[in-house]
Every structure is written in structure tokens, then in C-alpha cells.
Design an enzyme around this catalytic site. Sequence first.
Site, short mmCIF file in Angstrom:
data_model
loop_
_atom_site.label_atom_id
_atom_site.label_comp_id
_atom_site.label_asym_id
_atom_site.label_seq_id
_atom_site.Cartn_x
_atom_site.Cartn_y
_atom_site.Cartn_z
N ARG A 19 1.42 -1.10 0.07
CA ARG A 19 -0.29 -0.08 0.05
C ARG A 19 0.76 1.13 -0.26
O ARG A 19 0.37 2.62 -0.12
CB ARG A 19 -1.40 -0.04 0.98
CG ARG A 19 -0.33 0.35 2.40
CD ARG A 19 -1.69 -0.26 3.66
NE ARG A 19 -0.63 -0.37 5.20
CZ ARG A 19 -0.18 -1.14 5.89
NH1 ARG A 19 0.26 -2.33 4.99
NH2 ARG A 19 0.09 -1.59 6.48
N TYR A 20 2.19 0.74 0.47
CA TYR A 20 2.99 1.87 1.11
C TYR A 20 3.85 2.75 -1.47
O TYR A 20 4.62 3.26 -1.16
CB TYR A 20 4.16 2.36 1.80
CG TYR A 20 2.86 2.39 2.70
CD1 TYR A 20 2.30 3.17 3.58
CD2 TYR A 20 3.42 0.97 3.87
CE1 TYR A 20 1.96 3.32 4.39
CE2 TYR A 20 2.63 0.88 4.73
CZ TYR A 20 1.83 2.16 5.22
OH TYR A 20 1.53 1.98 6.12
N ILE A 21 3.86 1.17 -1.82
CA ILE A 21 4.89 1.82 -3.00
C ILE A 21 4.54 1.95 -4.20
O ILE A 21 3.09 1.00 -4.36
CB ILE A 21 6.09 0.67 -2.85
CG1 ILE A 21 5.29 -1.10 -2.77
CG2 ILE A 21 6.64 0.86 -1.88
CD1 ILE A 21 6.24 -2.18 -3.04
#
Length: 879
Positions: A139-141
Site C-alpha cells: 500500500r506504500y509503494i
Amino acid sequence: MEEKDNILDNSLNEENDNKDNAEQSHFNGGDKANITSVSGLYQNWFLDYASYVILERAVPHIKDGLKPVQRRILHAMYRLEDGRYNKVANIIGYTMQYHPHGDASIYEAIVQLGQKGLLIDTQGNWGNIYTGDSAAAARYIEARLSKFALDVLFSPKVTEWKYSYDGRNKEPVHLPVKFPLLLVMGVEGIAVGLASKILPHNFNEVIDAAISYLRGQDFVLYPDFPTGGMIDVSRYNGGLRGGKVRVRARIEKADKKRLVITDIPFSKTTSSLIDSIVSANEKGKIKIKKIEDKTADKVRIEIQLHPDSDPDKTIDALYAFTDCEITISPNATVIDDDKPRFLPVEEILKRSVDNTVDILRKELEIKLHELEEAWHFASLEKIFIENRIYLQIEKCETWEEIIQTIDKALEPFKSRLRREVTYDDIVRLTEIKIKRISKYDAKRADQHIKDIEEKIKQVKYDLDHIIDFTIAHFKRLKDKYGKDWPRLTEIRNFEDIQATHVVAATRKLYADFKEGFAGYELRDGEFVDNCSDIDDVLVVRKDGTYFITKVAPKFYIGKNVIYLAVFKKGDTATIYNVAYRDGATGNTYVKRFSITGLKRDKEYNLTKGNKYSEVLYFSATKGEKEIVQVKLRPKPRLKRLVFDYDFSQLAVKSRSAQGNILTKHPVHKIVIKEKGEQTLGVKLWFDWQVKRLKNTETDYFLGEFTDDDRILVITQRGTYYLAPPDLNHHFPDDIKIIEKYDPQKVYNVVYYNGDQKAYYLKRFTFEPTASEDSFLSNEGSFLVDMTPGAKVLITVKYKGKDRKLHDQVIDADEFIKVKSVSARGKKITDRKIKEVNFTVVEEPEQADSDTEEDISLFNTQTDGQPADKEGNEADSKEQ
């Protein structure tokens, strides 16, 4: 593994149920013929499972070089492609429409693709291949397809499709990859009873190999790792089972008490490497004081040594007892025709290139069809509008009548067209808007048709020359992306070796001197020497012509060959002794020289080149003393018909030198009489392949050394130091010149001065130093080129906007005198220099004697005259 365990558990549960049912049926008096043994059920189910894992999960396919999960990820990303980054979590969810397994496996596959950097453009924390740090959560990259992926992976019109696992979507059977992707990416997968491990190769080298294959030329491919390091590929075996490669970390000596590791072996991380070093230190196999990991965007591991430690021996110990050197066993397994096959990397490349040719051909055929359709309708439209056929349908009352009217009106013009007019063509004509008809421009329409015809012509040409078209395709890829993929792993035989020296001497060179051929397939010929596929061979003929050529299965060497040997570039240890008769004067000359480099397949001459010149004696030595016996033809008044000549007293000069007169009388023959060895000091050679000194004969002879002698080491960085004649000494990788130190020897250096922003020439002798010092002016300076020599001519060639300037020739001795090694030197120019060429000026030879008879001052005579080392006549004086 979780999925694998679940499948196995289910299989076992079903088998147990069947067994229970079978037993119950037996006790109830059931038919024993219907009972199936548990082993039979397990065998069938396990084979099905194994086939599934091999074909659908772990092993890449030969056509596109991808595993199913990778293929589905890339297809999903292509469907999402809009030029912007997408959250990896979103890509995973979209991929699950095609991939029947969990999100964890998709996430790991995306991270692996992203860390390789070829197909996916990443944003965010994607981990570190050097330290082993993992990537951030999905979900962050973010990620998107790279420009390279968009160029070579997708072509929907030629893609073969199939339904996804649930039948709701379509996915590609294989991606139409127009590139040997598998060899560049590499792959590793473990299936059931089978594994695949294809090592990554260099982007540019794969393209060069593809072009060589298309041209019918031989090629060789060796791995190149993203972690850099060094690799020994002498047992690579084309990446097949049984082959091995040895991979080493790069270790440099920062100073006497500190080593620095700047590259790590492939598949290792800095953490695992440090653990192995600490373990070896604890076991007493190596001796270090402290180790620190300072890795960031580049690897840097610093090792502090104890004061009494020997840095050179510690480096050897690190390679021997830690993961600074590892062995990797490749296993090139691919899926081909729904079966696992073991193919060498050369065959994988050929199959990939053949597939690229097929895809490009299909794309051209589709493009040709589309262009022909465009031409057909443009021509049809032109006929329809210019001949006002549309006016004839005004009175038509039915659709069938309209179609028939248009078809009948087109009848006189159908011979102009390249295919028949179909019902759909006429329907398209009826759909032309009145506005388009009213603004129709005949000239513009003619130009449009002409442009289409030019494109059709080009496409047909490309189809007829599909190999050239494919070569151009690969060249475009290399020009566009090649600069981003330099070779990171040095090919060595440990320590250092050029790519041309990497192949072991597994061939045997034979020669058929009678027919004038040589090669490693002429097994009926005379054995010459061991060689490799990429060696060069030196050929010398009786008439004095000589050349080098590449080793091949069979190649022409010509008749009357007197010398044939494997040639090594830069070989100054081999000294050639020659006696030849000049065809113009009849004089016999002697000369000694070395051959350090020649242009391949260019013919040279060691005589003056006059007609009827002939080599009377030729030998290759390592500088040993060599005495020959010269027999003259009988002649009136000539009393001494036999005399000796010692080649060792003749100075070694340029290979193009004329030589000294041995005699003016006709020579009957020259034969070896005595061959001896020098005994002073210890003979040392330098092995350029491993950058180490050796006391056994190799290609580069440094000389004879006593304990007080030193070796001068000059690097490409513009530094130098004096090394002891120690066999354990580790030399730097970027050696420019290495030779026995002579404090009187003058060196000519052209360099760029970073402070003055100009090119300078300086001449000096090296001063004694044990530590590495720079002979350039400042940190911004860099070495252009250098050469030793007291008298040197320097030719300067310009580049860029200055390339139209005439070449500048500088007499170094007149331009600047010999000064200190720390002097700045004298400015040459502030313009951009393309290259500099050095020409060492030979000392002029002394004139021949005016006496009637030639006198040899080199041979042993009754009058005891000493040898004339300056090179005057050398005949036997008549008694």
C-alpha cells in the site's frame, strides 16, 4: 509452500477416505475388482500436482521468458497503463483476476521484477539488493511499466489469448516479447523434482549476441550480476547442469591497515557476507580487528586489520574461508512445447531471437494488410466522389437498390483496384458524410494514396529483408537503452582478465603446412599448441611476411610458413631473432624485436619488403642467450666460410627496424649452435589475467630481480608506486604500465589539468616511493596517455568542433625538457583532444663499413674483438 502443503494434505485426506471406503466395501462383500490402491491414487495425483507446479508456477517459458505470475502481473499493468504510477496493492488486486493464487505470491513477484529495474519503473522503498532490506508494504509503494517494457512486451494484434482460470477474463498465452528477456532478467524457481536457475546476462552483450546470430556469426555469453563483483566462467558450460561459476567480491586495499569491499557476490547480502567473515575470524582462519557496514546506495564494507597483518595474505584468506568467494551452479531449464527442457544459454538466445523475428514478421504482415485496406478504401472513395457516383443513388428507393446501383457504377473502375469490391466496402461508401464529399480535395487525396503506397513499399521491403529489419530493431534498443546497462561484473580467471582471455585453452591448434591451412578441426595436421576460440595466431612465412589472425576451425595461412604460434597482445617477454637475406642487395641482416600488437589480418613484413627477400633463420625466445653457426657459400678469396654469431649481444629494437648487416656474402645456411639461460637474479613474469607475479613463464616477462630491485606500477588513475618482487603482492586492477624500475628512464605524459582546464605534456623520471603517489597536478586532472622514451613524437588529434583542425605533431624533447615528477609540465592546448599517438624515435643506426670484406664484431673471433652493441657490420674478417 502453504498452498503446496494444502494440496498435499487434501490429496492424503482423499486417499485415506478412499482407503476407508475400500476396506468397508471389502468387509461388506464388495467387488474387489473396483478397489484402487492408495499408492496408485497418490502416484497419479502427485504427478498431476508436479506437472502443474512445473508448467504453471516455477519454470519460465521459452517464448517470453516469464513465469505465469510474472506474465499476469505485466498484463495487468498493461491494462492499467496510463503513464502514471499505480499503487502496488491496486496492481495486486487487478492481477488476481488472472492469477489463482494469493496476494503474497503476487507481491513477492512484483518486488523481484521491480528490483531488477528492467520492466518496472518503481517509486518508493523497494528494498535493497545489497543489504537484503525488504520492500515496504504494497500500500506504500508504486509502480508502472518501464518504457522498455512498453517497447518490447506488448502487441495485442499478434497475441494469442486464452480464458483466465474462472472464465471471466482473457489473458495472453505468452506475451509477444521481441527481446531475449529471459537471459537478461535471469530466473530461479523450484518445482517438484525440478529446478531452474538461469543467471542474468548483460543487456548490451545479449543484443550483440543476437545480432551476431542473425548474421551467422559465432557468439559467447557470460553472466553479469546487478551486485557487480568478479566471475570466473571457465566452467560455465553454457548455463547447463554440471556447470559452475565462481563469483568473488571486489576487495581493495585502502591502506596497510584497512581493506574495503565494494562489490559482493551475486545472491549474497552485506549482512550474510559480514556474518561469514566474523565466523571465519572466530575460527582463526583470518585475522581482522574490526568490520563495519557502511553500505548505502553502493556497497562499502570496511575491514580494519591488526598492525602485524599482511593485507595481501588477508585478501587471499577472505576468498578462501568466507563468502567473499562462492560457487554458483546454473541450471538452464525452460518450458518448451509444454515440457521442461534443459537448454544452453546460446540455444535460449537463438530461440528467443527466432521468436522475435516471427513476431516482427507478423506485425509487418498485419501492418501491410492494414495499409492495403487503407489504400483500397482511399482509392474506392476517390472513385466514388470524383465520378459523382453518389448522385446516382438519389432516386433509389430500397437499400438493395442502392447497393446494386453503386456496385454497377463502380464496375468500370474495378480494374484499378487490388482486390474485389465487397458488400462491406459499398456500405462504407454510403456512410461517407455530405460534408466530407463537399470538402473533398483531389490533390490531397492523391498525396494520401501516394503516402500509403510508399509505406506499403517500405513494409514489403522490410518483409523481404526481415533479418536486416530485426537487426535494426535490436540496434535501436541498444542505442536507446544500452547506456543504462553497462557490464557490472568483471570476467576473470581470478584475479583480473579481459573478456578476450576468459575462455580456457580447450582447443588444440593443428596445421597442415603443406596445404597452407590451420585450425582446431584439422586433427590430421601437425599439433601446434593449445588455444581457445578467441585466441589470435601469429603466422610468419619464408618470404618475411607475417600477420595475426583469429583462431577458427579452419583458416588459411599460406605456403612456406616457418613459424606458427598463439599470439598474446602486449607480449614483450617473447623476443624474436631473425636473419634474412635482402632481395635487392643480397646482404644478410640480423635483428631482434618483440611484437606487442598488430592489426588483425593485416600483412606486415620483417624484411625490407624487396622482391626475392628470404628469411634464413627465425626463432622465438624469452631473452635467452642464443648462438648460431653461419655457413657461407664458397667464393674466391673468401677463406673463412663458417663463423658464430651471438644474438644476445644484439639490441632489441622495433619490429620494423632494418637490422644490422651480418654479412654481404651469400649464406648457405644458419643453424642453432648453443642456447643458454641467464643466471643473474630471479626471473619474474607478470600474469595479466590474474594481476599477480609468477616465477614460471607466462606472457609478460618483467626481468631478473634481486632483493634490491623494484617493480614500477603505473595506474590509469595517474598514480604510481614501487612494488617489491614479492609473489604474494596484490596489484591494482587498473594497471597502465608495469615494468622493472629504471630510475633513468624518461616517461612522456599527456594529461588534462583540472585547474587550468587545458591539456599538458610533462616529461620526467619516476622517483622512488613505497606508497602510491599521483604524478598528475590535482584531483580534477586525468591521464590521457603516456609512454616511455627519451625521443618521442606525439600526434594530437582533436574532436568536437575542433576536429577540423590539422593534427598537431610535437617533438617531446624539443617541446619540454625532463623535469621533476611533481612539475606541472607545459600546456599543449585548451581545445578538446580526441586522442594522442606516440611514436618512439629510434636511434639512427651507424653506417656500414667501407672495407671490401664484411667484418663480424659479434661473433667469437681469433683476434678477440668485442661485440659492437651499437649495430655496425658483423661479418667474419677474412684471414
